[in-house]
Design a protein around this motif. Structure first.
Motif, PDB file in Angstrom:
ATOM      1  N   VAL A   1     -12.882   4.143  -1.460  1.00  0.00           N
ATOM      2  CA  VAL A   1     -12.926   3.056  -2.444  1.00  0.00           C
ATOM      3  C   VAL A   1     -14.032   2.042  -2.144  1.00  0.00           C
ATOM      4  N   THR A   2     -14.760   1.677  -3.205  1.00  0.00           N
ATOM      5  CA  THR A   2     -15.616   0.490  -3.192  1.00  0.00           C
ATOM      6  C   THR A   2     -14.930  -0.537  -4.067  1.00  0.00           C
ATOM      7  N   LEU A   3     -14.582  -1.690  -3.488  1.00  0.00           N
ATOM      8  CA  LEU A   3     -13.883  -2.701  -4.261  1.00  0.00           C
ATOM      9  C   LEU A   3     -14.849  -3.813  -4.650  1.00  0.00           C
ATOM     10  N   VAL A   4     -14.937  -4.087  -5.955  1.00  0.00           N
ATOM     11  CA  VAL A   4     -15.811  -5.161  -6.428  1.00  0.00           C
ATOM     12  C   VAL A   4     -14.961  -6.259  -7.066  1.00  0.00           C
ATOM     13  N   ALA A   5     -15.379  -7.498  -6.872  1.00  0.00           N
ATOM     14  CA  ALA A   5     -14.637  -8.643  -7.419  1.00  0.00           C
ATOM     15  C   ALA A   5     -15.584  -9.821  -7.537  1.00  0.00           C
ATOM     16  N   PHE A   6     -15.235 -10.769  -8.414  1.00  0.00           N
ATOM     17  CA  PHE A   6     -16.017 -12.008  -8.463  1.00  0.00           C
ATOM     18  C   PHE A   6     -15.919 -12.677  -7.091  1.00  0.00           C
ATOM     19  N   GLY A   7     -17.034 -13.296  -6.693  1.00  0.00           N
ATOM     20  CA  GLY A   7     -17.153 -13.831  -5.343  1.00  0.00           C
ATOM     21  C   GLY A   7     -16.006 -14.738  -4.919  1.00  0.00           C
ATOM     22  N   ASP A   8     -15.484 -15.516  -5.876  1.00  0.00           N
ATOM     23  CA  ASP A   8     -14.382 -16.433  -5.584  1.00  0.00           C
ATOM     24  C   ASP A   8     -13.178 -15.758  -4.956  1.00  0.00           C
ATOM     25  N   MET A   9     -12.946 -14.495  -5.332  1.00  0.00           N
ATOM     26  CA  MET A   9     -11.723 -13.806  -4.892  1.00  0.00           C
ATOM     27  C   MET A   9     -11.767 -13.400  -3.420  1.00  0.00           C
ATOM     28  N   LEU A  10     -12.960 -13.306  -2.872  1.00  0.00           N
ATOM     29  CA  LEU A  10     -13.087 -12.662  -1.566  1.00  0.00           C
ATOM     30  C   LEU A  10     -12.431 -13.437  -0.430  1.00  0.00           C
ATOM     31  N   ARG A  11     -12.360 -14.760  -0.569  1.00  0.00           N
ATOM     32  CA  ARG A  11     -11.832 -15.551   0.543  1.00  0.00           C
ATOM     33  C   ARG A  11     -10.392 -16.003   0.324  1.00  0.00           C
ATOM     34  N   VAL A  12      -9.775 -15.600  -0.786  1.00  0.00           N
ATOM     35  CA  VAL A  12      -8.400 -16.051  -1.036  1.00  0.00           C
ATOM     36  C   VAL A  12      -7.446 -15.322  -0.090  1.00  0.00           C
ATOM     37  N   PRO A  13      -6.678 -16.082   0.693  1.00  0.00           N
ATOM     38  CA  PRO A  13      -5.795 -15.436   1.676  1.00  0.00           C
ATOM     39  C   PRO A  13      -4.494 -14.922   1.065  1.00  0.00           C
ATOM     40  N   CYS A  14      -3.976 -13.822   1.635  1.00  0.00           N
ATOM     41  CA  CYS A  14      -2.631 -13.349   1.287  1.00  0.00           C
ATOM     42  C   CYS A  14      -1.810 -13.308   2.571  1.00  0.00           C
ATOM     43  N   ASN A  15      -0.542 -12.898   2.434  1.00  0.00           N
ATOM     44  CA  ASN A  15       0.368 -12.929   3.588  1.00  0.00           C
ATOM     45  C   ASN A  15       0.451 -11.568   4.275  1.00  0.00           C
ATOM     46  N   ALA A  16      -0.690 -11.015   4.666  1.00  0.00           N
ATOM     47  CA  ALA A  16      -0.671  -9.717   5.348  1.00  0.00           C
ATOM     48  C   ALA A  16      -0.093  -9.883   6.753  1.00  0.00           C
ATOM     49  N   PRO A  17       0.537  -8.812   7.270  1.00  0.00           N
ATOM     50  CA  PRO A  17       1.033  -8.881   8.652  1.00  0.00           C
ATOM     51  C   PRO A  17      -0.117  -9.143   9.624  1.00  0.00           C
ATOM     52  N   LYS A  18       0.233  -9.682  10.779  1.00  0.00           N
ATOM     53  CA  LYS A  18      -0.777  -9.957  11.799  1.00  0.00           C
ATOM     54  C   LYS A  18      -1.565  -8.686  12.107  1.00  0.00           C
ATOM     55  N   ALA A  19      -2.822  -8.854  12.461  1.00  0.00           N
ATOM     56  CA  ALA A  19      -3.735  -7.757  12.808  1.00  0.00           C
ATOM     57  C   ALA A  19      -4.229  -6.988  11.593  1.00  0.00           C
ATOM     58  N   GLN A  20      -3.737  -7.358  10.405  1.00  0.00           N
ATOM     59  CA  GLN A  20      -4.288  -6.752   9.181  1.00  0.00           C
ATOM     60  C   GLN A  20      -5.148  -7.788   8.459  1.00  0.00           C
ATOM     61  N   PRO A  21      -6.151  -7.325   7.699  1.00  0.00           N
ATOM     62  CA  PRO A  21      -6.976  -8.301   6.975  1.00  0.00           C
ATOM     63  C   PRO A  21      -6.143  -9.110   5.991  1.00  0.00           C
ATOM     64  N   ARG A  22      -6.389 -10.413   5.952  1.00  0.00           N
ATOM     65  CA  ARG A  22      -5.629 -11.307   5.076  1.00  0.00           C
ATOM     66  C   ARG A  22      -6.445 -11.699   3.851  1.00  0.00           C
ATOM     67  N   SER A  23      -7.685 -11.278   3.796  1.00  0.00           N
ATOM     68  CA  SER A  23      -8.508 -11.566   2.617  1.00  0.00           C
ATOM     69  C   SER A  23      -9.466 -10.397   2.433  1.00  0.00           C
TER      70      SER A  23
END
Lengths: 376, 94
Positions: free
Chosen positions: A76-98
């Protein structure tokens, strides 16, 4: 066109009896208001409240989690408007959160500025599965409809988090806690959809409303209009942006949007499900729906799925229940370089806008309103 | 995203147009403007690469006055924010 100073004179001449709270529902409006320092120029009775005007801020946490999961897949190549890239989610520790962290961990994540770029990337990379993660209001959903109608490459799918603007206002008006006395309606949303969408505000709720553009003259014209309507107790929908807002909106955009999307109940981050507030791909586009293509299903065991980060008051900021600087994380734990909640990430988020215009410290929630004085 | 950018059409090939603003040139889709005849020299309000409405030159100029002011401030702030982020990334900072 009347210049801003003349509009200010007219506003100051209005016999305002008490406090009047005017809500805007567009990050672009809030940015113009803050940049121009309009709050400091208006009579003290007038409060300008940033309301639900940031699509990135209301994009469900679950959708961001799904986008991050997709970005970690090899194909997968994931594309999104730049604003979305830094929005954090509640991923478990050691997983990417944004998405930004997913990219740092090796995911193929690319910021784009136009839906047309998603098509180009998919055409240039036929062996890749390109997923366009699209959070936006009507102003970006219309270009997305254009992109779809022009023809989609087989390897392009869409993770859609698009929302309509007016249902959040309708929800506030139907709630027991309206929180505003007048509404400035979003100019370019009305350019696309037509100003008529906002008729319900004065018609059903007797709340003054005016569609505004993004310059000080148009914003001040709209403020004068709604304040005068308030003083005269005569609510109607005024169009203070006639150069770009025409009856019925943009007919091509609306036709294409109708062909591509159906309006469905949709989840708003921190707010919940609002009826008829989201766009979903119509069944004939199912082959390009990333949720179906990748069989995305919610993990019932994921901790804090859908929740705001601990201590984050973005949901109440989005709804205009509190000002950005009334969140206790504002300016200390949460800044644009180290954001906790989405409102501090997006250029259209009220927290980010207030911080950028010099308001950097939080104040207690029970403090009297002393809104930002931009000095642009 | 909701702000939009006023641009002038300088070349047109079907639904694709080369548009300019402030000396910057971009490919803009006119696909959402099928109801409105557009020619080279016309001004359009552009959202995420798509023209959403036609506008006059005077309207475009007035919109740009506002944006110039805002962009100048934001560029300065972005630089300050990057500096702050670099400082935060230095050792010893939580």
């Amino acid at each position: 066109m009347t210049d801003p100073a003349a509009w200010l004179e007219r506003i100051r001449a209005l016999p305002l009896a008490g406090r009047v709270r005017v809500m805007n529902v567009c990050g672009g409006h809030e940015r113009s208001i803050s940049r121009a320092g309009l709050r400091a120029l208006l009579p003290p009775q007038v409060e300008l409240i940033p309301g639900p005007g940031c699509p990135v801020c209301v994009c469900p946490e679950e959708d961001i989690y799904d986008a991050i999961a997709l970005a970690q897949r090899d194909e997968v190549t994931l594309v999104a408007f730049g604003d979305m890239l830094r929005v954090p989610c509640n991923a478990p520790k050691a997983q990417p959160r944004s998405l930004e962290q997913a990219r740092a961990a090796g995911g193929d994540v690319r910021p784009i500025a136009s839906p047309a770029e998603a098509v180009r990337i998919a055409r240039d990379n036929p062996a890749r599965q390109v997923v366009f993660f699209m959070a936006g209001f009507e102003t970006t959903t219309a270009p997305l409809a254009g992109m779809i109608a022009e023809g989609l490459p087989d390897n392009l799918s869409i993770l859609l988090s698009a929302r309509l603007t007016w249902p959040a206002v309708a929800m506030l008006l139907a709630s027991g806690e309206v929180g505003f006395d007048a509404l400035v309606a979003p100019g370019h949303v009305a350019t696309v959809m037509g100003p008529e969408e906002w008729d319900f505000v004065p018609a059903a709720h007797n709340i003054p409303a005016a569609v505004a553009g993004f310059g000080a003259d148009s914003l001040l014209a709209s403020l004068y209009s709604v304040l005068r309507q308030h003083v005269e107790d005569r609510a109607f929908l005024d169009n203070c942006y006639p150069v770009l807002v025409r009856p019925g909106g943009n007919p091509t955009a609306r036709r294409l949007m109708d062909e591509c999307f159906e309006v469905v109940d949709a989840n708003w981050r921190g707010i919940g499900v609002l009826p008829a507030s989201g766009f979903a791909l119509r069944p004939h586009l199912a082959a390009h729906d990333a949720r179906l293509r990748f069989d995305l299903a919610a993990d019932p065991h994921r901790k804090r799925a859908g929740e705001m980060p601990p201590g984050c008051d973005c949901a109440r900021v989005v709804l205009g229940r509190i000002y950005p600087d009334q969140c206790r994380l504002f300016g200390a734990a949460c800044t644009p370089s180290s954001p906790v909640g989405p409102c501090m990430v997006s250029d259209e988020g009220a927290c980010r806008i207030w911080w950028s215009t010099g308001k950097r410290e939080c104040r207690p929630e029970d403090a009297p309103p002393a809104p930002v004085t931009g000095d642009a | 995203m909701c702000l939009g950018i006023p641009m002038r059409i300088v070349e047109r090939d079907g639904f694709n147009a080369r548009c300019e603003a402030k000396g910057v040139s971009r490919t803009v889709s006119l696909f959402l403007m099928q109801h409105e005849p557009l020619e080279v020299g016309d001004f359009v309000m552009v959202h995420t690469g798509y023209a959403i409405e036609k506008m006059t030159e005077a309207e475009a100029a007035s919109a740009w006055e506002i944006y110039d002011e805002m962009l100048a401030i934001e560029l300065a702030e972005d630089a300050a924010m990057r500096a702050a982020a670099d400082a935060a990334a230095s050792p010893g900072h939580a």
